[in-house]
Design a protein around this motif. Structure first.
Motif: not given
Length: 223
Positions: A47, A57-58, A73, A160-162, A184, A186, A192, A195
């Motif tokens: 990403y 992403i995220g 978070e 948010e993380y698809r 994922y 991170i 991220v 994946s």
């Protein structure tokens, strides 16, 4: 009770030796969506991040852990995190992926002296209460952080993380959830890095994570 299986493992042709040929001959080999979304080995997404916009992403989260405490978070910053979206009622793929995650953490710590925080976010908050999630996780590894929350909060972090998910095969309160089963990696800045799909074995996942962390200039403040 009829044993039910996750859609990822379904759709085997009941006539493996048959071949239909000629006009009108057609073999329909049907697989559910999560199999189509599997990230194959070596093809895990990287990403890219923008200096102005941050990760693509995220995003922020506000969920509830197995002790009923709010986790955001900010509680995860400073750790390398292995994040998995699943649900405790998954009959096949889910338990295998959670076991893989636990075993991968063991390998990283024992062989590489690398600490990664495993986090399990349920996509089935209606059934996965904090107490239920706690009981489930303890069957695998108490180090796994289990997170649940209101349906709206789960949908938000999934977006948010698809992470795609939907209920299937509903029979009253009994149902399966069609999802991608991706993990994922991170970094400590909550970005991220990569994946991983279900195609990765435990050893392959540990090796890929080790490579990502060793080449990164971001350190784990929790080591």
């Amino acid at each position: 009770m009829v044993h039910r299986r996750d859609s990822t493992l379904q759709a085997q042709d009941p006539r493996p030796g048959s071949v239909l040929a000629g006009i009108g001959g057609l073999v329909l080999f049907i697989r559910h969506n999560d199999e189509k979304r599997v990230v194959l080995k070596g093809e895990g997404e990287k990403y890219e991040r923008s200096a102005n916009k941050g990760p693509i992403i995220g995003g922020p989260l506000s969920l509830i852990d197995t002790e009923g405490q709010i986790v955001t978070e900010k509680n995860l910053i400073g750790n390398w995190v292995l994040l998995y979206f699943g649900y405790t009622s998954s009959p096949d793929v889910g338990p295998a992926e959670v076991r893989k995650m636990a075993n991968t953490i063991d390998i990283l710590e024992s062989r590489q002296n690398i600490k990664v925080l495993p986090v399990f976010v349920t996509i089935d908050p209606q059934r996965d209460t904090p107490s239920h999630l706690r009981t489930y996780i303890r069957e695998f590894d108490s180090r796994i952080v289990g997170l649940t929350g209101p349906v709206a909060a789960i949908r938000q972090i999934a977006q948010e993380y698809r992470v795609f998910f939907k209920k299937i095969d509903e029979q009253g309160d009994d149902y399966l959830v069609d999802t991608s089963h991706n993990m994922y990696l991170i970094n400590p800045n909550m970005e991220v890095e990569r994946s991983f799909g279900v195609e990765y074995s435990t050893d392959e996942l540990a090796e890929a994570i080790t490579k990502e962390i060793k080449k990164s200039k971001i350190t784990n403040s929790q080591n």
